[in-house]
Scaffold this active site. Sequence first.
Site, mmCIF file in Angstrom:
data_model
loop_
_atom_site.group_PDB
_atom_site.id
_atom_site.type_symbol
_atom_site.label_atom_id
_atom_site.label_comp_id
_atom_site.label_asym_id
_atom_site.label_seq_id
_atom_site.Cartn_x
_atom_site.Cartn_y
_atom_site.Cartn_z
ATOM 1 N N ARG A 135 -0.185 1.434 2.051
ATOM 2 C CA ARG A 135 -1.558 1.144 1.647
ATOM 3 C C ARG A 135 -2.470 1.973 2.540
ATOM 4 N NH1 ARG A 135 1.207 -3.817 2.049
ATOM 5 N NH2 ARG A 135 1.418 -4.941 0.058
ATOM 6 N N LYS A 160 -0.171 -6.282 4.553
ATOM 7 C CA LYS A 160 -0.796 -7.319 3.741
ATOM 8 C C LYS A 160 -0.014 -8.620 3.860
ATOM 9 C CE LYS A 160 -2.562 -8.133 -0.927
ATOM 10 N NZ LYS A 160 -2.657 -7.583 -2.301
ATOM 11 N N HIS A 266 -4.568 3.845 -3.606
ATOM 12 C CA HIS A 266 -3.453 2.992 -3.993
ATOM 13 C C HIS A 266 -2.598 3.623 -5.092
ATOM 14 C CE1 HIS A 266 -2.055 -0.925 -2.722
ATOM 15 N NE2 HIS A 266 -1.693 -1.215 -3.957
ATOM 16 N N ARG A 269 0.624 4.933 -3.747
ATOM 17 C CA ARG A 269 1.616 3.892 -3.482
ATOM 18 C C ARG A 269 2.336 3.506 -4.776
ATOM 19 N NH1 ARG A 269 2.965 -0.612 -0.102
ATOM 20 N NH2 ARG A 269 2.971 -2.612 -1.198
ATOM 21 N N HIS A 292 6.753 -6.300 -0.422
ATOM 22 C CA HIS A 292 6.447 -7.365 -1.364
ATOM 23 C C HIS A 292 7.259 -8.617 -1.028
ATOM 24 C CE1 HIS A 292 5.129 -4.306 -4.661
ATOM 25 N NE2 HIS A 292 4.183 -4.542 -3.779
ATOM 26 N N TYR A 301 6.674 -2.252 -11.741
ATOM 27 C CA TYR A 301 6.929 -0.814 -11.810
ATOM 28 C C TYR A 301 8.050 -0.477 -12.773
ATOM 29 C CZ TYR A 301 3.906 -0.733 -7.753
ATOM 30 O OH TYR A 301 2.832 -0.898 -6.915
#
Length: 340
Positions: A135, A160, A266, A269, A292, A301
């Site tokens: 990120r 995050k 982003h 990414r 994640h 994705y």
Amino acid sequence: MGGSPFMESLRKELRTRHYSLRTEKCYMYWVRSLIRFNGMLHPEQMNNTHIELFLNHLALDKAVSPATQNLALCAIVFMYRHLLHRELVGLEYGYARAPRNLPTVLSPQEVQRILSVMQGQTRLITALLYGAGLRINEALRMRVKDINFFDHSLFVFRGKGSKDRYTLLPQGLHSDLQAQIQHAQYIHKADLAEGFGTTSVPPSLHRKYGNTLKDFSWQYVFPSVTRCRHPHDGYICRHHLHSSSYSKNLRTAVVQAQIGKRVTAHTFRHSFATRLLQQGTDIRTVQELLGHTDLRTTEIYTHVVGNRRAGTISPLDIIAMQEVREPDAPFTYQKQPLPI
């Protein structure tokens, strides 16, 4: 408004619960907006109608996105729950359901076109976003000690959700990163000579490490051009490069490269994750590299990759591959007699 006792109490509550500075600014903004919308009425004197009218104003008059509506509601709920110790019962306004949009991705050729018109720090940051799946704030917050050239890995500290992780360090960026580190060291030495040299860190780390934060290993790889006063503890420090500076340079590069897509930091990414899946990388590995918590977040994705990941070929393409025809002859579909 920002200096009122009530708003300062809200700020103290956010910091006590270790919310990020970015979240603090957002929550403070939306609480101020609520108060101003209702004629400077104190939140203690507001009822559900005041809040509902404000949220409807955002949705209808300001036409904000569902994500912005939800952020405003989160700020208001936080204020009432933790500062006024009151739950918003019976509020006729729930969290807006954001549409599920597939992320925009770039092909390797498009990434190369963008990189070819970039220079210096902007190019290196972009290469890290695409090559390591970072990120933008993770790239800008990277410190010298987070880089492991021997193992070709990057340590992401408190990404995050305050999660730590390791990700890939592209070998092709070693020389550029080393040059950038030398640039950061030059700035750090100048700071030390002037009696400064402390890097910016979360408050808990500043109390824990003290003067150790003057060590070069703690310095940002992409330091800011100026020193500043730490917003929590008040000491003079050097922060990292601001994301707005990068975003401005990125927009210019996208126009120069003539990319007909909406490209943000982003996007690289997203492109990193999609490319790994196209290459056959296990989805669990991609999940770990991206940081994640939930595999379902990574699975979006697979929808972007589509039939290329599963190896599925369109039935129409199968007919085209099986059709025997002259090399220069136009392709035609011949109607076959039905079996009797």
